[in-house]
Design a protein around this motif. Structure first.
Motif, mmCIF file in Angstrom:
data_model
loop_
_atom_site.group_PDB
_atom_site.id
_atom_site.type_symbol
_atom_site.label_atom_id
_atom_site.label_comp_id
_atom_site.label_asym_id
_atom_site.label_seq_id
_atom_site.Cartn_x
_atom_site.Cartn_y
_atom_site.Cartn_z
ATOM 1 N N LEU A 201 -1.291 -1.820 -7.537
ATOM 2 C CA LEU A 201 -2.517 -2.030 -8.303
ATOM 3 C C LEU A 201 -3.011 -3.464 -8.194
ATOM 4 O O LEU A 201 -4.219 -3.721 -8.204
ATOM 5 C CB LEU A 201 -2.286 -1.655 -9.767
ATOM 6 C CG LEU A 201 -2.028 -0.162 -10.028
ATOM 7 C CD1 LEU A 201 -1.603 0.054 -11.462
ATOM 8 C CD2 LEU A 201 -3.268 0.662 -9.697
ATOM 9 N N LYS B 44 2.058 6.751 -3.584
ATOM 10 C CA LYS B 44 2.000 5.311 -3.845
ATOM 11 C C LYS B 44 3.206 4.819 -4.646
ATOM 12 O O LYS B 44 3.586 3.650 -4.523
ATOM 13 C CB LYS B 44 0.711 4.948 -4.596
ATOM 14 C CG LYS B 44 -0.559 5.352 -3.856
ATOM 15 C CD LYS B 44 -0.624 4.727 -2.463
ATOM 16 C CE LYS B 44 -1.884 5.155 -1.714
ATOM 17 N NZ LYS B 44 -1.937 4.597 -0.336
ATOM 18 N N GLU C 187 0.823 -1.223 0.000
ATOM 19 C CA GLU C 187 0.000 0.000 0.000
ATOM 20 C C GLU C 187 0.851 1.264 0.000
ATOM 21 O O GLU C 187 0.547 2.225 -0.713
ATOM 22 C CB GLU C 187 -0.917 -0.011 1.229
ATOM 23 C CG GLU C 187 -1.860 1.173 1.316
ATOM 24 C CD GLU C 187 -2.950 1.142 0.261
ATOM 25 O OE1 GLU C 187 -3.528 2.221 -0.006
ATOM 26 O OE2 GLU C 187 -3.229 0.070 -0.298
ATOM 27 N N ARG D 256 -10.465 -6.265 -5.709
ATOM 28 C CA ARG D 256 -11.867 -5.931 -5.471
ATOM 29 C C ARG D 256 -12.545 -5.272 -6.665
ATOM 30 O O ARG D 256 -13.766 -5.282 -6.764
ATOM 31 C CB ARG D 256 -11.989 -5.007 -4.253
ATOM 32 C CG ARG D 256 -11.528 -5.658 -2.954
ATOM 33 C CD ARG D 256 -11.784 -4.762 -1.765
ATOM 34 N NE ARG D 256 -11.393 -5.388 -0.515
ATOM 35 C CZ ARG D 256 -12.129 -6.246 0.167
ATOM 36 N NH1 ARG D 256 -13.319 -6.578 -0.286
ATOM 37 N NH2 ARG D 256 -11.693 -6.774 1.309
ATOM 38 N N THR D 257 -11.772 -4.666 -7.527
ATOM 39 C CA THR D 257 -12.351 -3.938 -8.659
ATOM 40 C C THR D 257 -11.419 -4.010 -9.847
ATOM 41 O O THR D 257 -10.210 -4.187 -9.669
ATOM 42 C CB THR D 257 -12.609 -2.465 -8.287
ATOM 43 O OG1 THR D 257 -13.140 -1.776 -9.419
ATOM 44 C CG2 THR D 257 -11.318 -1.776 -7.847
ATOM 45 N N VAL E 22 -9.277 1.268 -11.201
ATOM 46 C CA VAL E 22 -8.815 2.030 -10.036
ATOM 47 C C VAL E 22 -8.597 3.472 -10.483
ATOM 48 O O VAL E 22 -7.831 3.732 -11.416
ATOM 49 C CB VAL E 22 -7.507 1.444 -9.472
ATOM 50 C CG1 VAL E 22 -7.007 2.286 -8.302
ATOM 51 C CG2 VAL E 22 -7.710 -0.007 -9.045
ATOM 52 N N LYS F 193 -3.001 -5.243 -5.619
ATOM 53 C CA LYS F 193 -3.798 -5.286 -4.395
ATOM 54 C C LYS F 193 -5.187 -4.680 -4.631
ATOM 55 O O LYS F 193 -6.201 -5.232 -4.193
ATOM 56 C CB LYS F 193 -3.072 -4.517 -3.296
ATOM 57 C CG LYS F 193 -3.835 -4.404 -1.988
ATOM 58 C CD LYS F 193 -3.107 -3.523 -0.991
ATOM 59 C CE LYS F 193 -3.952 -3.324 0.266
ATOM 60 N NZ LYS F 193 -3.314 -2.395 1.220
ATOM 61 N N ARG F 194 -5.244 -3.556 -5.331
ATOM 62 C CA ARG F 194 -6.526 -2.886 -5.578
ATOM 63 C C ARG F 194 -7.406 -3.663 -6.564
ATOM 64 O O ARG F 194 -8.637 -3.657 -6.444
ATOM 65 C CB ARG F 194 -6.275 -1.471 -6.102
ATOM 66 C CG ARG F 194 -5.598 -0.536 -5.101
ATOM 67 C CD ARG F 194 -6.459 -0.350 -3.853
ATOM 68 N NE ARG F 194 -5.840 0.496 -2.859
ATOM 69 C CZ ARG F 194 -5.991 1.828 -2.789
ATOM 70 N NH1 ARG F 194 -6.723 2.445 -3.698
ATOM 71 N NH2 ARG F 194 -5.397 2.510 -1.841
#
Length: 465
Positions: free
Chosen positions: A205, A226, A18, A211-212, A215, A207-208
């Motif tokens: 990214l 980041k 993160e 869920r989706t 981003v 990690k993000r």
């Protein structure tokens, strides 16, 4: 914890993915001893937006980590996954560690490894609501050490590098591992990324994207907090820095980027690509894709599989040796009439494995030999002690006193203390006296039989030891 099932998939710690810990360059900026990264998140208890801040504090003379050190940190995560997350302490061989990162196994490469581990063992990370403690299920305010310590020892006769080493994770990091605050990451794909910005974006990214598939982030916020790009850069400079990474990540099928808005409202939107996941179960096609080769399916056939494997081995070895070969070179090696020759210093994996087995067998023989020597020495010591005790018990009072006086007079280590000391009040007097007697016994008489003949055998002096 369970042993890993694949050497290509490692576990990335979620807090480390993160927020960066390092500068994006290969050298920290002159005069900078700290890095600060911030963002906002929703408090899970109150629902309010709150500031999250990570401050990385460097310590002289090592300073702050760099993008090169990022590679070493991922190497530490790989080594920990391979060890099965069984212990905070992870033992490793520096030469093997470097090869796994596709670095050379020479002095300069080891110096970079050592410098990175020095930095991760000395930096302090201040988390103000930024690091999530999965065990407590809430963000925390904490001062974190990444590594508690690391050590190297010995000398590898082939590489000249230290033969053995280990590092120990900090307690916060280990608690996070044990709580399962981890995500799977394709280590081979990561190593195949040539740009430091690409590698950092891939971790964040990835990690993000869990869920989706899209981003959306403020352009400057993403670049500074980041990725670690300097906040002094304006939007044009940021886009120029991100351009190469965007091109590489799209070419290799991970994500596509687009810009929205202008000025302070400028944003970057990342879209996950389906090709980021292999469309085939053939692992050899996946190996080619991870190295950026296009048309991988067409290159792998029933007749070409061994040719492809050899080409990949040739390519990886040249990359590890510092050659700037790319996906095009690998593609050409597979499609040319004759395969490209290996470097003269290439050793096939089966030969490396044979050498490793031989080395382990030699180490085992050495340990067994040392164990036998220690056992033999201990038996000899016990026999000598028993012989000495029997000798002293055989002496009568007069001979014992003569022997004792000679022992004290000739003892370089204990004589002075024994001559001045009061036996009744001096601590350790009996221990010093026995040591002096033993030394004198060993100096004066070559064998037990000669000792018995030299001193009369009346009386039992065992109570004087």
């Amino acid at each position: 914890m369970r042993r890993p099932q694949s050497s290509h998939i490692i576990s990335d710690e979620m807090n480390l993915a993160e927020f960066p810990l390092s500068t994006i360059g290969e050298r920290p900026p002159a005069g900078v001893d700290r890095l600060v990264f911030e963002d906002e998140a929703t408090d899970p208890d109150t629902g309010e937006r709150c500031l999250r801040r990570v401050t990385v504090l460097g310590q002289a003379p090592f300073g702050l980590p760099t993008s090169v050190d990022d590679e070493v940190l991922m190497g530490c995560l790989r080594a920990t996954k391979e060890a099965g997350f069984e212990s905070r302490r992870v033992d490793f061989e520096p030469a093997s560690f470097l090869r796994a990162m596709r670095w050379k196994t020479d002095g300069p490469a080891y110096a970079r490894l050592r410098r990175a581990l020095d930095r991760y063992s000395t930096i302090s990370v201040v988390s103000e609501g930024a690091y999530w403690n999965k065990g407590k299920r809430k963000p925390v305010r904490d001062v974190v050490g990444i590594l508690d310590r690391w050590q190297s020892s010995g000398r590898d006769p082939e590489t000249g590098l230290p033969e053995k080493a280990f590092f120990v994770w900090g307690d916060f990091m280990w608690e996070s591992f044990e709580a399962g605050n981890l995500r799977s990451l394709d280590y081979e794909f990561l190593l195949g990324l040539e740009n430091a910005v690409s590698r950092r974006a891939y971790r964040f990214l990835g990690k993000r994207f869990y869920r989706t598939k899209s981003v959306r982030l403020g352009l400057k916020h993403f670049a500074v907090n980041k990725i670690g790009i300097s906040e002094k850069n304006h939007n044009g400079q940021i886009k120029a820095t991100l351009k190469k990474a965007h091109s590489e990540l799209e070419r290799k099928g991970f994500c596509r980027a687009e810009y929205v808005g202008r000025g302070q409202q400028a944003e970057v939107v990342y879209h996950a690509l389906d090709t980021a996941k292999p469309q085939t179960r053939d692992p050899l096609v996946g190996e080619l894709r991870r190295r950026g080769v296009s048309g991988a399916e067409q290159l792998v056939s029933a007749d070409s599989r061994e040719r492809v494997r050899q080409a990949i081995a040739n390519y990886d070895h040249r990359r590890e040796s510092g050659e700037r070969v790319g996906p095009g070179w690998l593609h050409g090696n597979i499609t040319s009439e004759e395969p490209y020759k290996f470097r003269d210093d290439y050793t096939p994996p089966e030969v490396e494995e044979q050498k490793l087995r031989a080395s382990r067998a030699a180490d085992k023989r050495k340990v067994n030999r040392e164990d036998r020597m220690r056992a033999s020495e201990e038996r000899r010591r016990q026999e000598e002690k028993a012989e000495f005790s029997a000798f002293v018990r055989s002496l009568n009072e007069e001979v014992y006193e003569q022997f004792r006086a000679e022992a004290i007079a000739e003892s370089a280590a204990y004589g002075k203390s024994l001559r001045k000391a009061d036996p009744a009040t001096t601590p350790h007097y009996a221990t010093y006296l026995e040591a002096a007697l033993f030394e004198h016994w060993r100096r004066q008489v070559p064998s037990f039989e000669n000792r018995i003949r030299q001193y009369s055998q009346t009386g039992d002096r065992g109570d004087l030891l």
